[in-house]
Design a protein around this motif. Sequence first.
Motif, PDB file in Angstrom:
ATOM      1  N   LEU A   1       0.824  -1.210   0.000  1.00 41.15           N
ATOM      2  CA  LEU A   1       0.000   0.000   0.000  1.00 41.15           C
ATOM      3  C   LEU A   1       0.862   1.265   0.000  1.00 41.15           C
ATOM      4  N   CYS A   2       1.922   1.244   0.796  1.00 46.29           N
ATOM      5  CA  CYS A   2       2.806   2.414   0.885  1.00 46.29           C
ATOM      6  C   CYS A   2       3.566   2.651  -0.418  1.00 46.29           C
ATOM      7  N   ILE A   3       4.065   1.577  -1.010  1.00 44.51           N
ATOM      8  CA  ILE A   3       4.829   1.713  -2.255  1.00 44.51           C
ATOM      9  C   ILE A   3       3.930   2.171  -3.400  1.00 44.51           C
ATOM     10  N   ALA A   4       2.716   1.614  -3.455  1.00 39.68           N
ATOM     11  CA  ALA A   4       1.766   2.042  -4.490  1.00 39.68           C
ATOM     12  C   ALA A   4       1.468   3.530  -4.358  1.00 39.68           C
ATOM     13  N   SER A   5       1.280   3.979  -3.129  1.00 40.66           N
ATOM     14  CA  SER A   5       1.029   5.404  -2.880  1.00 40.66           C
ATOM     15  C   SER A   5       2.250   6.238  -3.232  1.00 40.66           C
ATOM     16  N   SER A   6       3.419   5.691  -2.965  1.00 38.63           N
ATOM     17  CA  SER A   6       4.669   6.400  -3.254  1.00 38.63           C
ATOM     18  C   SER A   6       4.818   6.686  -4.741  1.00 38.63           C
ATOM     19  N   TYR A   7       4.381   5.757  -5.576  1.00 36.00           N
ATOM     20  CA  TYR A   7       4.443   5.972  -7.021  1.00 36.00           C
ATOM     21  C   TYR A   7       3.557   7.152  -7.440  1.00 36.00           C
ATOM     22  N   VAL A   8       2.395   7.265  -6.800  1.00 34.28           N
ATOM     23  CA  VAL A   8       1.498   8.387  -7.091  1.00 34.28           C
ATOM     24  C   VAL A   8       2.159   9.697  -6.677  1.00 34.28           C
ATOM     25  N   VAL A   9       2.727   9.704  -5.468  1.00 36.15           N
ATOM     26  CA  VAL A   9       3.400  10.898  -4.955  1.00 36.15           C
ATOM     27  C   VAL A   9       4.573  11.279  -5.857  1.00 36.15           C
ATOM     28  N   ASN A  10       5.367  10.299  -6.263  1.00 40.54           N
ATOM     29  CA  ASN A  10       6.523  10.568  -7.129  1.00 40.54           C
ATOM     30  C   ASN A  10       6.101  11.114  -8.485  1.00 40.54           C
ATOM     31  N   PHE A  11       4.974  10.620  -8.982  1.00 44.79           N
ATOM     32  CA  PHE A  11       4.466  11.115 -10.266  1.00 44.79           C
ATOM     33  C   PHE A  11       4.135  12.603 -10.181  1.00 44.79           C
ATOM     34  N   VAL A  12       3.421  12.988  -9.128  1.00 45.52           N
ATOM     35  CA  VAL A  12       3.067  14.397  -8.929  1.00 45.52           C
ATOM     36  C   VAL A  12       4.325  15.222  -8.668  1.00 45.52           C
ATOM     37  N   TYR A  13       5.238  14.664  -7.871  1.00 44.95           N
ATOM     38  CA  TYR A  13       6.491  15.352  -7.531  1.00 44.95           C
ATOM     39  C   TYR A  13       7.294  15.686  -8.791  1.00 44.95           C
ATOM     40  N   LYS A  14       7.423  14.728  -9.686  1.00 49.05           N
ATOM     41  CA  LYS A  14       8.185  14.949 -10.923  1.00 49.05           C
ATOM     42  C   LYS A  14       7.539  16.022 -11.800  1.00 49.05           C
ATOM     43  N   LEU A  15       6.207  16.049 -11.809  1.00 50.91           N
ATOM     44  CA  LEU A  15       5.513  17.082 -12.585  1.00 50.91           C
ATOM     45  C   LEU A  15       5.812  18.468 -12.018  1.00 50.91           C
ATOM     46  N   ILE A  16       5.794  18.580 -10.693  1.00 50.83           N
ATOM     47  CA  ILE A  16       6.051  19.867 -10.043  1.00 50.83           C
ATOM     48  C   ILE A  16       7.489  20.311 -10.269  1.00 50.83           C
ATOM     49  N   ILE A  17       8.442  19.383 -10.101  1.00 50.02           N
ATOM     50  CA  ILE A  17       9.856  19.708 -10.320  1.00 50.02           C
ATOM     51  C   ILE A  17      10.091  20.124 -11.770  1.00 50.02           C
ATOM     52  N   LYS A  18       9.441  19.442 -12.702  1.00 50.37           N
ATOM     53  CA  LYS A  18       9.567  19.789 -14.119  1.00 50.37           C
ATOM     54  C   LYS A  18       9.025  21.190 -14.375  1.00 50.37           C
ATOM     55  N   LEU A  19       7.891  21.503 -13.736  1.00 46.75           N
ATOM     56  CA  LEU A  19       7.293  22.827 -13.881  1.00 46.75           C
ATOM     57  C   LEU A  19       8.220  23.906 -13.316  1.00 46.75           C
ATOM     58  N   ILE A  20       8.797  23.651 -12.155  1.00 46.00           N
ATOM     59  CA  ILE A  20       9.727  24.600 -11.521  1.00 46.00           C
ATOM     60  C   ILE A  20      10.952  24.822 -12.408  1.00 46.00           C
ATOM     61  N   ASN A  21      11.485  23.724 -12.934  1.00 47.30           N
ATOM     62  CA  ASN A  21      12.664  23.831 -13.816  1.00 47.30           C
ATOM     63  C   ASN A  21      12.359  24.630 -15.076  1.00 47.30           C
ATOM     64  N   ASN A  22      11.176  24.410 -15.629  1.00 45.51           N
ATOM     65  CA  ASN A  22      10.776  25.156 -16.828  1.00 45.51           C
ATOM     66  C   ASN A  22      10.625  26.647 -16.538  1.00 45.51           C
ATOM     67  N   LEU A  23      10.047  26.976 -15.373  1.00 45.00           N
ATOM     68  CA  LEU A  23       9.888  28.373 -14.979  1.00 45.00           C
ATOM     69  C   LEU A  23      11.244  29.036 -14.773  1.00 45.00           C
ATOM     70  N   ASN A  24      12.159  28.304 -14.126  1.00 47.34           N
ATOM     71  CA  ASN A  24      13.513  28.839 -13.919  1.00 47.34           C
ATOM     72  C   ASN A  24      14.232  29.080 -15.240  1.00 47.34           C
ATOM     73  N   LEU A  25      14.032  28.137 -16.175  1.00 48.54           N
ATOM     74  CA  LEU A  25      14.665  28.271 -17.495  1.00 48.54           C
ATOM     75  C   LEU A  25      14.121  29.486 -18.239  1.00 48.54           C
ATOM     76  N   LYS A  26      12.801  29.714 -18.127  1.00 45.27           N
ATOM     77  CA  LYS A  26      12.193  30.874 -18.779  1.00 45.27           C
ATOM     78  C   LYS A  26      12.725  32.175 -18.183  1.00 45.27           C
TER      79      LYS A  26
END
Length: 357
Positions: A324-349
């Motif tokens: 249950l924890c690992i399955a949830s972790s994959y969901v959290v990591n998915f959202v985390y990567k999207l946020i980090i990607k968004l932050i990186n794109n904003l910094n690049l702009k």
Amino acid sequence: MELTKQQIKITKGIAILFMLLLYLFCTKNYQDLYTPILFIKGIPLVYYLALFGDCCVAIYCFCSGYGLLISYKKDRECYFKNNLIRIGKLYINYWIILIIFVVILGPLLGKANSYPGSLKDFILTFTGIDPAYNGAWWFFTTYIFLVLSSSIINKAIIKHNSLLVIVISFGFYIISYIQRIKGILVFENWMFSWIVRQVALWGTSQFPFIIGAVFLKENIYSKIYNISYKLKYKNLLGVFTIIVMIIAHGIIETLFVAVFTGVIFICAFNIIDKPKWVNNLLDYLGNHSTNMWLIHMFFYMIYFKDLVYGAKYSVLIFVWLLVLCIASSYVVNFVYKLIIKLINNLNLKNINYVNSN
């Protein structure tokens, strides 16, 4: 032969397994929770394994102290900046889990009065000043204080005699432990009470943190490894050491010894030659250790207690919570990567905008 980055991550993987064991089974009132299979004088065997798991925080602190001193030695000029980035990323992880498991799931499961509850509780939790909702989150604040104070700690360790540093650290550990467990100083004022509590929690955590850093400075693990490497039965010795510690801790049931059992376990465990699949599994768990720490209590205690303990037997319960924890972790990591990607794109702009002007 110092501890490698992978060994540190694998050791953190073990620490999270210990944490799950501790919270699931470290109780002698098991009748309404699960069905034990093996007993020792009327006490479930898994209780003693769970009790040994109270070294999980000490293991994590040791690994953090060890790893942060490596970072400090590599780049002192950027060390503080890198630590702020490290803390920032942890906060993003933490906020994602807070939103999913408190803001969204709380009302959906009919617990809106407590999850998220009052605005004060939410703000104190969101900022990490005084986390509510999840008992395991106390270490979030303590870890941040450890990271922020690590520059001072590392300077002291490098500059001063290691034995002196350990003695002073141990003295503060004893005082902090007494305050944490006995609550000698009690204040009605919230601010004073919070400060004393955080100092006590930091004080009990800084000792294994400092031991980890001293291990690196003095190459202690290398010395232990070099001695053990010459032994014909070093694997057997490592396993025997761990078993003896489990038995000894079962006799001396106090959290005070968790630092010592944790440090000895790290050495004994890492000198043992393990199958590749074991290392791969623990390395995999190490990748999810932060999320599992922040998530697990929502499953086994807060929202889905009947679901988790519904597996009935300790091994099945443990594996089920892990899944249950690992399955949830994959969901959290998915959202985390999207946020980090968004932050990186904003910094690049922003960088491109500054360069263009």
